[in-house]
Design a protein around this motif. Sequence first.
Motif, PDB file in Angstrom:
ATOM      1  N   VAL A  97       2.567   8.839  54.061  1.00  0.00           N
ATOM      2  CA  VAL A  97       3.056   9.988  53.130  1.00  0.00           C
ATOM      3  C   VAL A  97       3.614   9.369  52.073  1.00  0.00           C
ATOM      4  O   VAL A  97       3.475   9.996  50.799  1.00  0.00           O
ATOM      5  CB  VAL A  97       3.893  10.946  53.920  1.00  0.00           C
ATOM      6  CG1 VAL A  97       4.587  11.780  53.099  1.00  0.00           C
ATOM      7  CG2 VAL A  97       2.945  12.002  54.997  1.00  0.00           C
ATOM      8  N   SER A  98       4.346   8.518  52.090  1.00  0.00           N
ATOM      9  CA  SER A  98       5.120   7.703  51.172  1.00  0.00           C
ATOM     10  C   SER A  98       4.042   7.123  50.050  1.00  0.00           C
ATOM     11  O   SER A  98       4.205   7.027  48.728  1.00  0.00           O
ATOM     12  CB  SER A  98       6.200   6.506  51.725  1.00  0.00           C
ATOM     13  OG  SER A  98       7.355   7.247  52.260  1.00  0.00           O
ATOM     14  N   GLY A  99       2.940   6.455  50.654  1.00  0.00           N
ATOM     15  CA  GLY A  99       2.025   5.973  49.835  1.00  0.00           C
ATOM     16  C   GLY A  99       1.429   6.845  49.136  1.00  0.00           C
ATOM     17  O   GLY A  99       0.903   6.710  47.879  1.00  0.00           O
ATOM     18  N   ILE A 100       1.077   8.236  49.708  1.00  0.00           N
ATOM     19  CA  ILE A 100       0.411   9.301  49.057  1.00  0.00           C
ATOM     20  C   ILE A 100       1.223   9.685  47.618  1.00  0.00           C
ATOM     21  O   ILE A 100       0.779   9.740  46.541  1.00  0.00           O
ATOM     22  CB  ILE A 100       0.067  10.501  49.908  1.00  0.00           C
ATOM     23  CG1 ILE A 100      -1.192   9.824  50.839  1.00  0.00           C
ATOM     24  CG2 ILE A 100      -0.288  11.392  49.126  1.00  0.00           C
ATOM     25  CD1 ILE A 100      -1.466  10.637  51.606  1.00  0.00           C
ATOM     26  N   ARG A 101       2.629   9.745  47.918  1.00  0.00           N
ATOM     27  CA  ARG A 101       3.654  10.236  47.037  1.00  0.00           C
ATOM     28  C   ARG A 101       3.481   9.357  45.880  1.00  0.00           C
ATOM     29  O   ARG A 101       3.715   9.624  44.503  1.00  0.00           O
ATOM     30  CB  ARG A 101       4.896  10.268  47.431  1.00  0.00           C
ATOM     31  CG  ARG A 101       4.920  11.612  48.174  1.00  0.00           C
ATOM     32  CD  ARG A 101       6.532  11.814  48.869  1.00  0.00           C
ATOM     33  NE  ARG A 101       6.700  13.127  49.561  1.00  0.00           N
ATOM     34  CZ  ARG A 101       7.814  13.170  50.309  1.00  0.00           C
ATOM     35  NH1 ARG A 101       8.650  12.520  50.393  1.00  0.00           N
ATOM     36  NH2 ARG A 101       7.620  14.583  50.868  1.00  0.00           N
TER      37      ARG A 101
END
Length: 195
Positions: free
Chosen positions: A115-119
Amino acid sequence: MSLANKITIVRIGMIPLFLLAFQQYPSWIAEQVGFLNYINHNGLYWAVGIFVFASATDKLDGYIARKYNQITNLGKLLDPLADKLLVSAALIMMVQQKMIPSWIAVVIIGREVMVSGIRVLAAAKGTALAADKHGKFKLVLQVVAIIAVLLGNFPFSYFTKFPIDLTIMIMAVVLTVYSGYKYMKNNYRKLQLEL
């Protein structure tokens, strides 16, 4: 720097203290260093206290930021990062101490990294992907589960042999996976357009 951001930085700074308190030191060193001997016998209690205090500051910095209009880009970056670092550190230490199976840490930390990577990718394209209610409730349940496991099923162990602490942890894992799925589903169109 705003007060809210200072509180967030203090929360990040408490992670090494948590690790120091949680760590078990070799007896040959601990016997010669009184502080390490003390940590070996009482460190878990300190680790729980530090974790509870650090987790509580998450609500405090958010409240201050909203009340005093101190919402900053730095705060938007540091606040979720502090949460993820604290939870990840606790899970890794719990695996090391054989309190939980390693797959639990892999699933929870893996979801957070994804999720952090996508953000980050979306932010690089100029799109902000906010956390939803599932993600916020997921964090609360993760914190409760970690505290329950650290306390060794206390106080439930006085009433039942059923592992309520591990049950809460499994619930946290399920909600973590579900919230990741919902996050991907809700942001699918934005991700298609922006990535």
